[in-house]
Write a protein that holds these residues in place. Structure first.
Motif, PDB file in Angstrom:
ATOM      1  N   PRO A  14       0.804  -1.233   0.000  1.00 10.03           N
ATOM      2  CA  PRO A  14       0.000   0.000   0.000  1.00 10.03           C
ATOM      3  C   PRO A  14       0.834   1.278   0.000  1.00 10.03           C
ATOM      4  CG  PRO A  14      -1.017  -1.612   1.430  1.00 10.03           C
ATOM      5  CD  PRO A  14       0.306  -2.212   0.993  1.00 10.03           C
ATOM      6  N   TYR A  15       2.094   1.187   0.400  1.00  9.64           N
ATOM      7  CA  TYR A  15       2.985   2.360   0.364  1.00  9.64           C
ATOM      8  C   TYR A  15       3.013   3.001  -1.023  1.00  9.64           C
ATOM      9  CZ  TYR A  15       7.425   4.878  -0.071  1.00  9.64           C
ATOM     10  OH  TYR A  15       8.378   5.819  -0.350  1.00  9.64           O
ATOM     11  N   GLU A  16       2.912   2.201  -2.070  1.00 10.41           N
ATOM     12  CA  GLU A  16       3.046   2.712  -3.435  1.00 10.41           C
ATOM     13  C   GLU A  16       1.968   3.731  -3.783  1.00 10.41           C
ATOM     14  OE1 GLU A  16       5.290  -0.901  -5.770  1.00 10.41           O
ATOM     15  OE2 GLU A  16       3.103  -1.009  -5.609  1.00 10.41           O
ATOM     16  N   VAL A  17       0.801   3.596  -3.201  1.00  9.21           N
ATOM     17  CA  VAL A  17      -0.304   4.531  -3.487  1.00  9.21           C
ATOM     18  C   VAL A  17      -0.631   5.412  -2.282  1.00  9.21           C
ATOM     19  CG1 VAL A  17      -1.348   3.100  -5.300  1.00  9.21           C
ATOM     20  CG2 VAL A  17      -2.014   2.734  -2.907  1.00  9.21           C
ATOM     21  N   GLN A  18       0.198   5.364  -1.266  1.00  3.61           N
ATOM     22  CA  GLN A  18      -0.113   6.044  -0.003  1.00  3.61           C
ATOM     23  C   GLN A  18      -0.321   7.550  -0.126  1.00  3.61           C
ATOM     24  OE1 GLN A  18       2.395   4.886   3.252  1.00  3.61           O
ATOM     25  NE2 GLN A  18       1.754   6.614   4.514  1.00  3.61           N
ATOM     26  N   PRO A  19       0.475   8.288  -0.924  1.00  6.04           N
ATOM     27  CA  PRO A  19       0.203   9.729  -1.037  1.00  6.04           C
ATOM     28  C   PRO A  19      -1.216  10.026  -1.529  1.00  6.04           C
ATOM     29  CG  PRO A  19       2.385   9.252  -1.866  1.00  6.04           C
ATOM     30  CD  PRO A  19       1.722   7.922  -1.623  1.00  6.04           C
ATOM     31  N   VAL A  20      -1.723   9.199  -2.426  1.00  9.54           N
ATOM     32  CA  VAL A  20      -3.082   9.389  -2.943  1.00  9.54           C
ATOM     33  C   VAL A  20      -4.112   8.975  -1.897  1.00  9.54           C
ATOM     34  CG1 VAL A  20      -4.735   8.759  -4.739  1.00  9.54           C
ATOM     35  CG2 VAL A  20      -2.329   9.074  -5.323  1.00  9.54           C
ATOM     36  N   THR A  21      -3.909   7.820  -1.282  1.00  9.93           N
ATOM     37  CA  THR A  21      -4.881   7.353  -0.292  1.00  9.93           C
ATOM     38  C   THR A  21      -4.916   8.281   0.930  1.00  9.93           C
ATOM     39  OG1 THR A  21      -3.250   5.801   0.632  1.00  9.93           O
ATOM     40  CG2 THR A  21      -4.764   4.949  -1.021  1.00  9.93           C
ATOM     41  N   ASP A  22      -3.762   8.794   1.330  1.00 14.32           N
ATOM     42  CA  ASP A  22      -3.734   9.743   2.458  1.00 14.32           C
ATOM     43  C   ASP A  22      -4.531  11.005   2.127  1.00 14.32           C
ATOM     44  OD1 ASP A  22      -2.209   8.068   3.989  1.00 14.32           O
ATOM     45  OD2 ASP A  22      -0.331   9.182   3.760  1.00 14.32           O
ATOM     46  N   TYR A  23      -4.375  11.487   0.893  1.00 19.55           N
ATOM     47  CA  TYR A  23      -5.091  12.699   0.481  1.00 19.55           C
ATOM     48  C   TYR A  23      -6.600  12.458   0.469  1.00 19.55           C
ATOM     49  CZ  TYR A  23      -6.113  17.023  -2.007  1.00 19.55           C
ATOM     50  OH  TYR A  23      -6.599  18.259  -2.347  1.00 19.55           O
ATOM     51  N   ILE A  24      -7.016  11.329  -0.051  1.00 17.30           N
ATOM     52  CA  ILE A  24      -8.448  11.011  -0.090  1.00 17.30           C
ATOM     53  C   ILE A  24      -9.004  10.907   1.330  1.00 17.30           C
ATOM     54  CG2 ILE A  24     -10.146   9.239  -0.717  1.00 17.30           C
ATOM     55  CD1 ILE A  24      -8.423   8.635  -3.188  1.00 17.30           C
ATOM     56  N   ARG A  25      -8.263  10.258   2.222  1.00 18.69           N
ATOM     57  CA  ARG A  25      -8.711  10.136   3.620  1.00 18.69           C
ATOM     58  C   ARG A  25      -8.856  11.507   4.283  1.00 18.69           C
ATOM     59  NH1 ARG A  25      -5.162   5.425   4.048  1.00 18.69           N
ATOM     60  NH2 ARG A  25      -6.457   3.565   4.290  1.00 18.69           N
ATOM     61  N   ASP A  26      -7.910  12.395   3.965  1.00 17.84           N
ATOM     62  CA  ASP A  26      -7.905  13.711   4.608  1.00 17.84           C
ATOM     63  C   ASP A  26      -8.993  14.639   4.077  1.00 17.84           C
ATOM     64  OD1 ASP A  26      -5.757  12.950   6.139  1.00 17.84           O
ATOM     65  OD2 ASP A  26      -4.250  13.947   4.895  1.00 17.84           O
ATOM     66  N   HIS A  27      -9.500  14.369   2.857  1.00 17.40           N
ATOM     67  CA  HIS A  27     -10.413  15.318   2.226  1.00 17.40           C
ATOM     68  C   HIS A  27     -11.812  14.750   1.954  1.00 17.40           C
ATOM     69  CE1 HIS A  27      -6.463  17.168   1.457  1.00 17.40           C
ATOM     70  NE2 HIS A  27      -7.126  18.302   1.374  1.00 17.40           N
ATOM     71  N   THR A  28     -12.056  13.528   2.372  1.00 19.49           N
ATOM     72  CA  THR A  28     -13.387  12.944   2.177  1.00 19.49           C
ATOM     73  C   THR A  28     -13.749  12.100   3.399  1.00 19.49           C
ATOM     74  OG1 THR A  28     -12.703  10.807   1.215  1.00 19.49           O
ATOM     75  CG2 THR A  28     -12.876  12.694  -0.293  1.00 19.49           C
ATOM     76  N   ASP A  29     -14.998  11.620   3.407  1.00 16.42           N
ATOM     77  CA  ASP A  29     -15.415  10.656   4.423  1.00 16.42           C
ATOM     78  C   ASP A  29     -15.640   9.287   3.773  1.00 16.42           C
ATOM     79  OD1 ASP A  29     -17.646  11.178   2.920  1.00 16.42           O
ATOM     80  OD2 ASP A  29     -18.977  11.606   4.610  1.00 16.42           O
ATOM     81  N   TRP A  30     -14.977   9.052   2.654  1.00 10.70           N
ATOM     82  CA  TRP A  30     -15.166   7.812   1.919  1.00 10.70           C
ATOM     83  C   TRP A  30     -14.576   6.627   2.672  1.00 10.70           C
ATOM     84  CZ3 TRP A  30     -13.130   9.655  -3.560  1.00 10.70           C
ATOM     85  CH2 TRP A  30     -13.952  10.706  -4.012  1.00 10.70           C
ATOM     86  N   LEU A  31     -15.087   5.461   2.310  1.00 12.47           N
ATOM     87  CA  LEU A  31     -14.559   4.208   2.845  1.00 12.47           C
ATOM     88  C   LEU A  31     -13.466   3.706   1.902  1.00 12.47           C
ATOM     89  CD1 LEU A  31     -14.863   1.982   4.984  1.00 12.47           C
ATOM     90  CD2 LEU A  31     -16.577   0.918   3.499  1.00 12.47           C
ATOM     91  N   LEU A  32     -12.240   3.612   2.388  1.00 10.75           N
ATOM     92  CA  LEU A  32     -11.121   3.162   1.562  1.00 10.75           C
ATOM     93  C   LEU A  32     -10.748   1.721   1.895  1.00 10.75           C
ATOM     94  CD1 LEU A  32     -10.804   6.199   0.869  1.00 10.75           C
ATOM     95  CD2 LEU A  32      -8.334   5.829   0.923  1.00 10.75           C
ATOM     96  N   SER A  33     -10.450   0.964   0.861  1.00 14.37           N
ATOM     97  CA  SER A  33      -9.936  -0.396   1.025  1.00 14.37           C
ATOM     98  C   SER A  33      -8.614  -0.483   0.268  1.00 14.37           C
ATOM     99  CB  SER A  33     -10.939  -1.416   0.474  1.00 14.37           C
ATOM    100  OG  SER A  33     -10.401  -2.722   0.551  1.00 14.37           O
ATOM    101  N   VAL A  34      -7.541  -0.826   0.980  1.00 14.03           N
ATOM    102  CA  VAL A  34      -6.211  -0.887   0.367  1.00 14.03           C
ATOM    103  C   VAL A  34      -5.583  -2.237   0.723  1.00 14.03           C
ATOM    104  CG1 VAL A  34      -4.087   0.409  -0.048  1.00 14.03           C
ATOM    105  CG2 VAL A  34      -6.092   1.593   0.870  1.00 14.03           C
ATOM    106  N   PRO A  35      -5.984  -3.297   0.036  1.00 14.74           N
ATOM    107  CA  PRO A  35      -5.500  -4.632   0.392  1.00 14.74           C
ATOM    108  C   PRO A  35      -4.032  -4.845   0.009  1.00 14.74           C
ATOM    109  CG  PRO A  35      -6.779  -4.725  -1.637  1.00 14.74           C
ATOM    110  CD  PRO A  35      -6.902  -3.311  -1.118  1.00 14.74           C
ATOM    111  N   THR A  36      -3.429  -5.833   0.645  1.00 11.36           N
ATOM    112  CA  THR A  36      -2.072  -6.277   0.303  1.00 11.36           C
ATOM    113  C   THR A  36      -2.170  -7.697  -0.238  1.00 11.36           C
ATOM    114  OG1 THR A  36      -1.130  -4.943   2.088  1.00 11.36           O
ATOM    115  CG2 THR A  36       0.266  -6.680   1.170  1.00 11.36           C
ATOM    116  N   TYR A  37      -1.657  -7.948  -1.422  1.00 12.27           N
ATOM    117  CA  TYR A  37      -1.747  -9.275  -2.027  1.00 12.27           C
ATOM    118  C   TYR A  37      -0.896 -10.288  -1.246  1.00 12.27           C
ATOM    119  CZ  TYR A  37      -2.522  -5.949  -5.870  1.00 12.27           C
ATOM    120  OH  TYR A  37      -2.923  -4.881  -6.629  1.00 12.27           O
ATOM    121  N   PRO A  38      -1.265 -11.569  -1.324  1.00 13.44           N
ATOM    122  CA  PRO A  38      -0.450 -12.604  -0.687  1.00 13.44           C
ATOM    123  C   PRO A  38       1.009 -12.547  -1.168  1.00 13.44           C
ATOM    124  CG  PRO A  38      -2.551 -13.522  -1.379  1.00 13.44           C
ATOM    125  CD  PRO A  38      -2.499 -12.119  -1.931  1.00 13.44           C
ATOM    126  N   GLY A  39       1.915 -12.658  -0.225  1.00 11.02           N
ATOM    127  CA  GLY A  39       3.343 -12.637  -0.536  1.00 11.02           C
ATOM    128  C   GLY A  39       3.933 -11.255  -0.676  1.00 11.02           C
TER     129      GLY A  39
END
Length: 230
Positions: A14-39
């Motif tokens: 999830p680090y790879e998309v973290q700047p985007v996900t952090d921004y969305i969390r900070d500016h919306t009340d949306w429900l975010l799902s950021v899974p990590t694939y096996p391995g």
């Protein structure tokens, strides 16, 4: 409730998309799902893991998010873009964002430039301070060859899905990307039949587009696209 599924890339986290996900969390009340694939994750354990398990993990996260959301957006980086496109094709979604999506991979001319740049940094003794270089080095050392074959299988299997995507789609591609070439974005734009689609090139950005020098522009493009009325 708006739900947003955010998918990382091959050998990533999830680090790879973290700047985007952090921004969305900070500016919306949306429900975010950021899974990590096996391995995947900060410690790679890819031996014996098949590409189907990566797809299954993302699909499970999507279906769980859809239960809780009236509106679902999908954002996928690199391999996550391929999986995101597959989910958009199979189930539909309200908007799709593809960041450096790997319909094609390896850009030899840019890789030569990147290697020269790394040689110069190495001679200057600066590579040990380059966070992205250290991450790529770690990935290279911890990725079994079999896992790379599984990645290629995934791309080949999911590529046809893009012919049946009808969700509004934003494609963002770094023009200095040494892993995913410009033709990947061009292919996706031509193949996706959605009536509303947009392609955006970031001239200075390499593959880790969410962390590169134009990340503010990237975040602005993504957020503006997500906030637009359909």
């Amino acid at each position: 409730m708006i739900g947003c599924l955010c998918l990382h890339g091959f050998t990533g986290s999830p680090y790879e998309v973290q700047p985007v996900t952090d921004y969305i969390r900070d500016h919306t009340d949306w429900l975010l799902s950021v899974p990590t694939y096996p391995g995947h994750g900060e410690k790679l354990k890819l031996r014996g893991i098949t590409h189907k398990l990566w797809i299954d993990e993302a699909e499970s996260a999507f279906l769980e998010l859809r239960k809780k959301s009236d509106t679902v957006y999908i954002l996928g980086f690199s391999m996550g873009g391929m999986i995101g496109g597959y989910l958009a094709s199979k189930y539909g979604c309200d908007k799709l964002i593809l960041l450096s999506a790997s319909a094609y991979y390896m850009n030899p001319s840019q890789m030569v430039k990147d290697i020269k740049e790394m040689v110069v940094k190495g001679m200057q003794g600066n590579l040990k301070d380059d966070e992205l270089y250290q991450r790529y080095r770690k990935k290279f050392l911890e990725t079994p060859l079999r896992a790379t074959f599984e990645f290629r299988k995934l791309v080949k299997t999911l590529k046809p899905s893009f012919q049946t995507i009808h969700a509004p789609t934003l494609i963002v591609q770094g023009e200095s990307d040494g892993l995913v070439p410009r033709k990947s974005a061009e292919y996706l734009y031509k193949t996706i039949p959605a009536q509303k689609k947009k392609i955006c090139y970031l001239k200075e950005s390499k593959h880790m587009i969410c962390h590169d020098v134009e990340k503010d522009q990237l975040i602005e493009e993504v957020f503006q696209f997500l906030m637009e009325q359909s």
